[in-house]
Write a protein that holds these residues in place. Structure first.
Motif, PDB file in Angstrom:
ATOM      1  N   LEU A   1       0.823  -1.212   0.000  1.00 39.00           N
ATOM      2  CA  LEU A   1       0.000   0.000   0.000  1.00 39.00           C
ATOM      3  C   LEU A   1       0.857   1.262   0.000  1.00 39.00           C
ATOM      4  O   LEU A   1       0.532   2.236  -0.694  1.00 39.00           O
ATOM      5  N   THR A   2       1.942   1.246   0.763  1.00 40.50           N
ATOM      6  CA  THR A   2       2.820   2.421   0.797  1.00 40.50           C
ATOM      7  C   THR A   2       3.415   2.711  -0.565  1.00 40.50           C
ATOM      8  O   THR A   2       3.415   3.859  -1.037  1.00 40.50           O
ATOM      9  N   LEU A   3       3.923   1.679  -1.233  1.00 41.75           N
ATOM     10  CA  LEU A   3       4.527   1.884  -2.551  1.00 41.75           C
ATOM     11  C   LEU A   3       3.478   2.312  -3.581  1.00 41.75           C
ATOM     12  O   LEU A   3       3.742   3.191  -4.408  1.00 41.75           O
ATOM     13  N   ALA A   4       2.297   1.694  -3.533  1.00 49.75           N
ATOM     14  CA  ALA A   4       1.259   2.048  -4.498  1.00 49.75           C
ATOM     15  C   ALA A   4       0.801   3.492  -4.316  1.00 49.75           C
ATOM     16  O   ALA A   4       0.725   4.265  -5.287  1.00 49.75           O
ATOM     17  N   ILE A   5       0.508   3.873  -3.069  1.00 53.62           N
ATOM     18  CA  ILE A   5       0.049   5.232  -2.798  1.00 53.62           C
ATOM     19  C   ILE A   5       1.146   6.248  -3.098  1.00 53.62           C
ATOM     20  O   ILE A   5       0.901   7.289  -3.721  1.00 53.62           O
ATOM     21  N   SER A   6       2.365   5.948  -2.667  1.00 55.34           N
ATOM     22  CA  SER A   6       3.474   6.895  -2.841  1.00 55.34           C
ATOM     23  C   SER A   6       3.826   7.068  -4.314  1.00 55.34           C
ATOM     24  O   SER A   6       4.071   8.189  -4.771  1.00 55.34           O
ATOM     25  N   ALA A   7       3.857   5.967  -5.077  1.00 51.75           N
ATOM     26  CA  ALA A   7       4.193   6.070  -6.491  1.00 51.75           C
ATOM     27  C   ALA A   7       3.129   6.856  -7.251  1.00 51.75           C
ATOM     28  O   ALA A   7       3.451   7.711  -8.097  1.00 51.75           O
ATOM     29  N   ALA A   8       1.855   6.593  -6.966  1.00 52.35           N
ATOM     30  CA  ALA A   8       0.787   7.323  -7.644  1.00 52.35           C
ATOM     31  C   ALA A   8       0.820   8.808  -7.282  1.00 52.35           C
ATOM     32  O   ALA A   8       0.651   9.678  -8.144  1.00 52.35           O
TER      33      ALA A   8
ATOM     34  N   LEU B   1       6.670   3.416 -14.112  1.00 49.11           N
ATOM     35  CA  LEU B   1       7.015   2.411 -13.107  1.00 49.11           C
ATOM     36  C   LEU B   1       8.068   1.417 -13.599  1.00 49.11           C
ATOM     37  O   LEU B   1       9.025   1.129 -12.869  1.00 49.11           O
ATOM     38  N   PRO B   2       7.933   0.849 -14.807  1.00 45.91           N
ATOM     39  CA  PRO B   2       8.976  -0.098 -15.265  1.00 45.91           C
ATOM     40  C   PRO B   2      10.364   0.517 -15.336  1.00 45.91           C
ATOM     41  O   PRO B   2      11.359  -0.201 -15.192  1.00 45.91           O
ATOM     42  N   MET B   3      10.449   1.809 -15.560  1.00 45.10           N
ATOM     43  CA  MET B   3      11.754   2.461 -15.613  1.00 45.10           C
ATOM     44  C   MET B   3      12.378   2.607 -14.230  1.00 45.10           C
ATOM     45  O   MET B   3      13.561   2.940 -14.116  1.00 45.10           O
ATOM     46  N   ASN B   4      11.609   2.366 -13.194  1.00 40.51           N
ATOM     47  CA  ASN B   4      12.102   2.568 -11.834  1.00 40.51           C
ATOM     48  C   ASN B   4      11.924   1.322 -10.968  1.00 40.51           C
ATOM     49  O   ASN B   4      11.775   1.425  -9.750  1.00 40.51           O
ATOM     50  N   TRP B   5      11.972   0.138 -11.578  1.00 44.17           N
ATOM     51  CA  TRP B   5      11.789  -1.089 -10.803  1.00 44.17           C
ATOM     52  C   TRP B   5      12.892  -1.260  -9.768  1.00 44.17           C
ATOM     53  O   TRP B   5      12.673  -1.799  -8.686  1.00 44.17           O
ATOM     54  N   GLY B   6      14.106  -0.838 -10.108  1.00 45.37           N
ATOM     55  CA  GLY B   6      15.208  -0.946  -9.143  1.00 45.37           C
ATOM     56  C   GLY B   6      14.939  -0.129  -7.894  1.00 45.37           C
ATOM     57  O   GLY B   6      15.149  -0.605  -6.767  1.00 45.37           O
ATOM     58  N   ILE B   7      14.454   1.092  -8.084  1.00 49.15           N
ATOM     59  CA  ILE B   7      14.114   1.944  -6.953  1.00 49.15           C
ATOM     60  C   ILE B   7      12.944   1.353  -6.171  1.00 49.15           C
ATOM     61  O   ILE B   7      12.938   1.347  -4.930  1.00 49.15           O
ATOM     62  N   THR B   8      11.958   0.819  -6.888  1.00 47.42           N
ATOM     63  CA  THR B   8      10.807   0.213  -6.222  1.00 47.42           C
ATOM     64  C   THR B   8      11.231  -0.966  -5.360  1.00 47.42           C
ATOM     65  O   THR B   8      10.773  -1.127  -4.220  1.00 47.42           O
ATOM     66  N   THR B   9      12.125  -1.796  -5.898  1.00 48.54           N
ATOM     67  CA  THR B   9      12.608  -2.949  -5.134  1.00 48.54           C
ATOM     68  C   THR B   9      13.331  -2.512  -3.866  1.00 48.54           C
ATOM     69  O   THR B   9      13.096  -3.041  -2.772  1.00 48.54           O
ATOM     70  N   ALA B  10      14.204  -1.528  -4.002  1.00 46.63           N
ATOM     71  CA  ALA B  10      14.964  -1.046  -2.845  1.00 46.63           C
ATOM     72  C   ALA B  10      14.031  -0.456  -1.792  1.00 46.63           C
ATOM     73  O   ALA B  10      14.153  -0.750  -0.589  1.00 46.63           O
ATOM     74  N   LEU B  11      13.073   0.361  -2.209  1.00 44.18           N
ATOM     75  CA  LEU B  11      12.148   0.964  -1.266  1.00 44.18           C
ATOM     76  C   LEU B  11      11.247  -0.086  -0.622  1.00 44.18           C
ATOM     77  O   LEU B  11      10.892   0.020   0.561  1.00 44.18           O
ATOM     78  N   ALA B  12      10.875  -1.101  -1.396  1.00 45.12           N
ATOM     79  CA  ALA B  12      10.020  -2.159  -0.845  1.00 45.12           C
ATOM     80  C   ALA B  12      10.727  -2.904   0.276  1.00 45.12           C
ATOM     81  O   ALA B  12      10.128  -3.206   1.319  1.00 45.12           O
TER      82      ALA B  12
END
Length: 286
Positions: A94-101, A197-208
């Protein structure tokens, strides 16, 4: 040997001495940092009578796994693990979804109040989460979410640093990608999910990973929001590992070791990603 060679050798010896001194200091601090962990592990393998004894034993005189057996058999650690897993995964997703949007909207969309929202998020860095605990508790009590997974999850969704990290990376995406997608009549949702989002999967993984570890280790809010033992997460539940005659140190530490085991394994596996996320967060806060 020329004077230049002599000077170079002198500098090399001086550098070697400095490097050796720095290495020794680093080793000393590493030992000081690791010793409490070593002592906790050794304590869990001692009988309780030896733990509270007056002698200082760096290794158990009698090796035993009774403390771990007690925690695994006589407590609800399996249920606590499940609670931690469910709430931590939910908080992370939820944090990643809300924050990314939110970051995409602040970065790419133009709407009234956009700057005000952004500055409000920046200003939230000055408000410690602990200062909101009373408000969170009152709200969750009014909604009837005390002793509930949702009551544990919702107050942990406040992560402004994740929004700022995402926004900075969305800002760096070339605008030509968005313009080309707009020419193909792509919706904002499609642009967000298929391009940014696909351009930032590395950042998403690290933040997750960092968000999951933070939610797993969180103690204060789950401790206040849950009073029923079967609803506790593992960080709170291990405080229930005690003895009828007082504190059982080996059992307490065994519970702590088991509680931290999953996070330790995740950190060892994803160490590079965790370090990346910490550097990103530190850079934003700095």
């Amino acid at each position: 040997m020329t004077s230049a060679q002599t000077a170079k050798r002198g500098r090399s010896r001086g550098w070697d001495f400095g490097a050796l001194l720095l290495t020794l200091v680093t080793v000393v601090f590493a030992v000081l940092w690791a010793f409490p962990i070593y002592w906790a592990l050794v304590t869990t393998l001692k009988p309780e009578s030896q733990v509270i004894g007056k002698s200082l034993d760096f290794l158990p005189r009698t090796w035993t796994f009774d403390a771990y057996w007690h925690v695994l058999v006589n407590t609800q650690i399996g249920r606590w693990y499940l609670n931690s897993l469910v709430t931590s995964v939910a908080v992370t997703v939820l944090t990643l979804a809300i924050s990314a949007a939110t970051a995409y909207a602040l970065s790419q969309l133009r709407f009234p109040g956009r700057k005000l929202i952004y500055y409000t998020i920046l200003a939230s860095f000055m408000v410690p989460i602990a200062a909101l605990i009373v408000n969170h508790f009152i709200l969750m009590a009014q909604f009837g979410l005390i002793n509930n997974w949702l009551g544990v999850i919702f107050p942990q969704l406040i992560h402004p640093v994740v929004i700022i990290v995402y926004k900075n990376f969305f800002d760096s995406v070339p605008k030509e990608f968005r313009e080309a997608a707009k020419m193909d009549s792509a919706s904002e949702w499609r642009i967000f999910t298929r391009i940014y989002l696909p351009m930032n999967w590395g950042i998403t993984t690290a933040l997750a990973i960092v968000t999951f570890i933070g939610a797993w280790n969180n103690f204060l809010w789950p401790f206040l929001a849950v009073s029923r033992p079967e609803m506790m997460n593992v960080a709170v539940g291990i405080t229930q590992v005690n003895d009828a005659f007082g504190v059982a140190y080996a059992r307490e530490l065994a519970g702590a070791i088991l509680a931290a085991l999953l996070v330790a394994v995740l950190y060892l596996i994803f160490q590079r990603r965790v370090t990346q996320a910490i550097m990103l967060s530190a850079g934003i806060k700095g």
